[in-house]
Design a protein around this motif. Structure first.
Motif, PDB file in Angstrom:
ATOM      1  N   ARG A 172     -11.375  52.740  -9.256  1.00 29.30           N
ATOM      2  CA  ARG A 172     -11.167  53.176 -10.758  1.00 29.30           C
ATOM      3  C   ARG A 172     -10.179  52.462 -11.439  1.00 29.30           C
ATOM      4  O   ARG A 172     -10.337  51.901 -12.524  1.00 29.30           O
ATOM      5  CB  ARG A 172     -11.133  54.785 -10.949  1.00 29.30           C
ATOM      6  CG  ARG A 172     -12.132  55.410 -10.354  1.00 29.30           C
ATOM      7  CD  ARG A 172     -12.262  56.855 -10.849  1.00 29.30           C
ATOM      8  NE  ARG A 172     -10.873  57.815 -10.230  1.00 29.30           N
ATOM      9  CZ  ARG A 172     -11.099  58.620  -9.449  1.00 29.30           C
ATOM     10  NH1 ARG A 172     -12.207  58.615  -8.621  1.00 29.30           N
ATOM     11  NH2 ARG A 172     -10.050  59.268  -8.823  1.00 29.30           N
ATOM     12  N   ASN A 173      -8.797  52.108 -10.833  1.00 31.92           N
ATOM     13  CA  ASN A 173      -7.825  51.478 -11.298  1.00 31.92           C
ATOM     14  C   ASN A 173      -8.278  50.061 -11.580  1.00 31.92           C
ATOM     15  O   ASN A 173      -7.895  49.308 -12.557  1.00 31.92           O
ATOM     16  CB  ASN A 173      -6.510  51.534 -10.631  1.00 31.92           C
ATOM     17  CG  ASN A 173      -6.066  53.079 -10.571  1.00 31.92           C
ATOM     18  OD1 ASN A 173      -6.465  53.781 -11.561  1.00 31.92           O
ATOM     19  ND2 ASN A 173      -5.268  53.403  -9.668  1.00 31.92           N
ATOM     20  N   LEU A 174      -8.884  49.423 -10.596  1.00 32.76           N
ATOM     21  CA  LEU A 174      -9.419  48.167 -10.679  1.00 32.76           C
ATOM     22  C   LEU A 174     -10.465  47.672 -11.985  1.00 32.76           C
ATOM     23  O   LEU A 174     -10.192  46.927 -12.733  1.00 32.76           O
ATOM     24  CB  LEU A 174     -10.007  47.663  -9.356  1.00 32.76           C
ATOM     25  CG  LEU A 174     -10.443  46.020  -9.221  1.00 32.76           C
ATOM     26  CD1 LEU A 174      -9.489  45.177  -9.411  1.00 32.76           C
ATOM     27  CD2 LEU A 174     -11.327  46.251  -8.080  1.00 32.76           C
ATOM     28  N   ILE A 175     -11.367  48.859 -11.894  1.00 33.86           N
ATOM     29  CA  ILE A 175     -12.496  48.759 -12.804  1.00 33.86           C
ATOM     30  C   ILE A 175     -11.668  48.966 -14.490  1.00 33.86           C
ATOM     31  O   ILE A 175     -12.038  47.945 -15.438  1.00 33.86           O
ATOM     32  CB  ILE A 175     -13.422  49.630 -12.781  1.00 33.86           C
ATOM     33  CG1 ILE A 175     -14.179  49.346 -11.622  1.00 33.86           C
ATOM     34  CG2 ILE A 175     -14.631  49.649 -13.939  1.00 33.86           C
ATOM     35  CD1 ILE A 175     -14.955  47.760 -11.570  1.00 33.86           C
ATOM     36  N   SER A 176     -10.700  49.676 -14.577  1.00 37.47           N
ATOM     37  CA  SER A 176     -10.236  50.189 -15.686  1.00 37.47           C
ATOM     38  C   SER A 176      -9.563  48.806 -16.253  1.00 37.47           C
ATOM     39  O   SER A 176      -9.448  48.405 -17.575  1.00 37.47           O
ATOM     40  CB  SER A 176      -9.245  51.324 -15.571  1.00 37.47           C
ATOM     41  OG  SER A 176      -9.795  52.449 -15.328  1.00 37.47           O
ATOM     42  N   ALA A 177      -8.657  48.062 -15.281  1.00 33.70           N
ATOM     43  CA  ALA A 177      -8.039  47.006 -15.598  1.00 33.70           C
ATOM     44  C   ALA A 177      -8.690  45.786 -16.015  1.00 33.70           C
ATOM     45  O   ALA A 177      -8.470  44.936 -17.046  1.00 33.70           O
ATOM     46  CB  ALA A 177      -6.944  46.606 -14.582  1.00 33.70           C
TER      47      ALA A 177
END
Length: 291
Positions: A172-177
């Motif tokens: 989720r953090n990867l996609i948000s960034a």
């Protein structure tokens, strides 16, 4: 950037998998929710130009993706539901191979592959053969390959299948960034995957989009229809089976808290509570599968 479908329909014999779909997507993260059989994977394949529609069309900035051909595909990153790989390749070699197919130079491919292996938590496994990987590790490698060409449109079909909770947070953090100035479509039936990162939620049922909008706005549609009540634990399962129950939680002693979706008070001591995305999903998909 604008990706638009007009009257998009896909039939397989007598079955209509996508039915006269009209949606418009711009930059941002879209969570596509639906039970198994709702038409999500067919829609993903149509958007990736891997299948031709029976009727209707898909436009990128006003131009047909069929006419754009290879130019459109260079903008895409795609993780299919059933990710294919070469078991005897190492993780790094596999990404370099996929990068070559996508037209990256060797220098750029090696730099990007190493950065993505780091991002998905596989840098320590880069020289290990994929056949030694767990299911979650293979899925993380699949996410990395989808992002190799720095796509403007990233389409991920059930990307977190097999990932443990820590890996899902990393994802989720990867996609948000990554999502800035891009269209990201995350197709899943796991509500928590999109609850914190999707700017827009699309709910698909029987090939049609039955809801589309900001998570808070669409959850308001079932405002007043979500209830919590405490029941004796010995009766909890029978009561839960009677109603559309989104959660059943033991609260100690001999009592269980039930969370129920109903348009009227399910029992005398039930109290109304604020709905969440999982409640909305259960509202549309009681039983969890398309018929």
């Amino acid at each position: 950037m604008e990706l638009k479908t007009i009257g998009l329909t896909k039939q397989f014999g007598s079955k209509t998998a996508v039915n006269n779909l009209n949606i418009t997507l711009s930059n941002g993260v879209y969570g596509l929710l639906g039970a198994n059989g709702a038409g999500k994977t067919t829609l993903m394949r149509l958007l990736c130009n891997l299948q031709n529609p029976t009727s209707g069309k898909i436009l990128l900035n006003g131009k047909s993706i069929a006419g754009l051909g290879e130019k459109y595909r260079t903008l895409l990153g795609y993780l299919p539901q059933h990710f294919q790989y070469y078991p005897d390749f190492t993780a790094l070699d596999f990404l370099l191979y996929i990068a070559a197919l996508k037209g990256l130079s060797e220098k750029a491919a090696r730099k990007k592959a190493k950065a993505l292996l780091e991002a998905v938590g596989l840098s320590g496994e880069s020289d290990h053969k994929i056949k030694t990987f767990s299911g979650g590790m293979k899925r993380r490698l699949g996410i990395a390959q989808a992002m190799l060409n720095d796509p403007h449109i990233l389409i991920l079909d059930e990307p977190t299948t097999g990932l443990d909770p820590k890996e899902r947070v990393r994802f989720r953090n990867l996609i948000s960034a990554f999502a800035k100035e891009r269209i990201v479509i995350l197709s899943t039936h796991i509500v928590s995957d999109v609850e914190f990162i999707a700017e827009e939620i699309m709910i698909m049922k029987s090939g049609q989009m039955v809801d589309f909008g900001d998570p808070r706005e669409i959850m308001s549609e079932i405002s007043g229809q979500v209830w919590e009540c405490v029941v004796p634990s010995t009766q909890a399962e029978d009561i839960a089976a009677t109603f559309n129950t989104s959660n059943l939680r033991n609260i100690g002693g001999n009592e269980t808290m039930l969370r129920i979706i109903a348009d009227r008070q399910p029992m005398e001591h039930a109290v109304r509570v604020q709905p969440n995305l999982e409640d909305l999903y259960l509202f549309y998909f009681k039983g969890g599968k398309e018929q």
